[in-house]
Design an enzyme around this catalytic site. Structure first.
Site: not given
Ligand SMILES: NC(=O)C1=CN([C@@H]2O[C@H](COP(=O)(O)OP(=O)(O)OC[C@H]3O[C@@H](n4cnc5c(N)ncnc54)[C@H](OP(=O)(O)O)[C@@H]3O)[C@@H](O)[C@H]2O)C=CC1
Ligand SMILES: CCCCCCCCCCCCCCCC(=O)[C@@H](N)CO
Length: 320
Positions: A184, A180, A166, A89, A213
């Site tokens: 970030k 969230y 982030s 963790d 994901s």
């Molecule tokens: N998917 C999206 O649309 C977006 C995602 N992101 C960011 O990108 C990154 C990857 O996203 P995504 O692939 O969707 O993530 P997922 O939620 O699919 O996976 C998250 C991973 O983090 C691990 N995790 C969570 N908490 C802990 C902890 N306390 N210690 C160790 N491991 C931990 C989980 O495993 P376990 O639970 O076993 O610990 C898992 O492996 C993240 O930081 C997310 O915030 C940013 C923008 C958009």
């Molecule tokens: C002139 C102004 C134009 C503005 C356009 C607005 C579009 C906004 C798009 C925001 C996308 C955010 C994705 C983040 C996803 C994320 O972090 C989560 N999925 C968490 O996992």
């Protein structure tokens, strides 16, 4: 410092699923000498992931490894292996210290670290529980903070490439992401400071838009409709595509990385006292300045109006 997949020891937090797992696969399949350590809380998920990655490679006959033997990071280290796991963790500082003691003892201190651990519970603020709120900071900020600190202490003199994840919500916080987006944004702030202090490090920060994901599937379940509507322009792309975009961008030398056009535009609008190293920076800056003058004020007025209308209608529905 050039970004390459080959000849590294790479530590991937959140490596059991989603983007972290996609990166683990990429290193395993496309590099020959790189050692990979995936970390997350659930040992069962880590085991499954290791199995899957090795079995897939075996089926493609690219390895003799049948994907049956598991390699938890521990002494004695099997030098034939390239993929290891370690359950931890990472939001608990002492646990991260233990992980780094193990890495040091095995002479496996990473040369690259990908801080992929994170996740969101998108809900309206009043709908979140106290524990969900606290997990927001723990999972998204503390996991990264603790790992970055241990790496900084371990690698006082050597070069290191720290890649931190982030989100576009750090640059544009909006309704539904109270659990969230602040965490970030904290990461973005930390990155700016570490870039000034850790001079022997390369520090990249990725601001992804939506991608598919396990975490994304879950968040769609609780995500308010108004949140889905606002983030509409950032349609979820496949996880593999997000991974490939990020790898290409890092290899080109960019350190502020986005995964879609909306992300690039929003990064441009985020002016201020942080240096940006992304793609087409002069154009991004120019469009950012112009949008801040010509588009953003109108967008924000329209957006606020729409959000208020949504709440009125929804409260109306609840009252009936
Ligand atoms: N998917 C999206 O649309 C977006 C995602 N992101 C960011 O990108 C990154 C990857 O996203 P995504 O692939 O969707 O993530 P997922 O939620 O699919 O996976 C998250 C991973 O983090 C691990 N995790 C969570 N908490 C802990 C902890 N306390 N210690 C160790 N491991 C931990 C989980 O495993 P376990 O639970 O076993 O610990 C898992 O492996 C993240 O930081 C997310 O915030 C940013 C923008 C958009
Ligand atoms: C002139 C102004 C134009 C503005 C356009 C607005 C579009 C906004 C798009 C925001 C996308 C955010 C994705 C983040 C996803 C994320 O972090 C989560 N999925 C968490 O996992």
């Amino acid at each position: 410092m050039k970004y390459t997949l080959e000849d590294q020891v790479v530590l991937i937090t959140g490596g059991s699923q989603g983007l972290g797992k996609e990166f683990a696969k990429k290193y395993y399949n496309e590099a020959e000498n790189t050692k990979i350590i995936i970390v997350s809380r659930s040992e069962a998920k880590l085991l499954d992931t290791c199995n899957e990655i090795r079995l897939e490679a075996h089926l493609r006959r690219e390895t003799t490894d049948e994907g049956q033997v598991q390699h938890k990071l521990a002494a004695p280290l099997d030098l034939e292996q390239r993929l290891f796991y370690y359950p931890c963790d990472l939001s608990c500082y002492e646990s991260v210290e233990c992980l780094f003691n193990v890495l040091r003892d095995l002479d496996m201190l990473p040369t690259q670290t990908l801080c992929c651990a994170g996740g969101s519970v998108p809900k309206l603020f009043r709908g979140l529980s106290g524990s969900e709120l606290n997990l927001g900071m723990d999972i998204n900020y503390k996991t990264t903070l603790n790992v970055a600190h241990q790496i900084a202490l371990a690698e006082q003199t050597r070069e290191h490439h720290l890649i931190i994840f982030s989100s576009v919500t750090a640059l544009y916080p909006f309704v539904g992401y109270s659990q969230y987006a602040p965490a970030k944004a904290a990461i973005k702030s930390l990155v700016a400071i570490l870039r000034q202090e850790l001079t022997n490090f390369r520090i990249s920060c990725v601001y992804p838009g939506n991608f598919e994901s396990e975490g994304f599937t879950l968040e769609q379940v609780t995500k308010p409709e108004i949140t889905k509507l606002i983030e509409g322009p950032s349609d979820a792309i496949p996880c593999k595509q997000a991974c490939d975009i990020i790898v290409k961008s890092l290899a080109r030398g960019h350190d502020d990385v986005f995964t879609d056009f909306v992300g690039w535009m929003i990064m441009g609008m985020d002016l201020g006292l942080t240096v940006k190293k992304s793609r087409f920076v002069p154009l991004q800056w120019l469009l950012g300045v112009l949008s801040n003058i010509l588009v953003v004020p109108f967008y924000m007025v329209g957006c606020s109006w729409y959000i208020k209308k949504w709440f009125r209608e929804n409260d109306g529905k609840k009252a009936n």
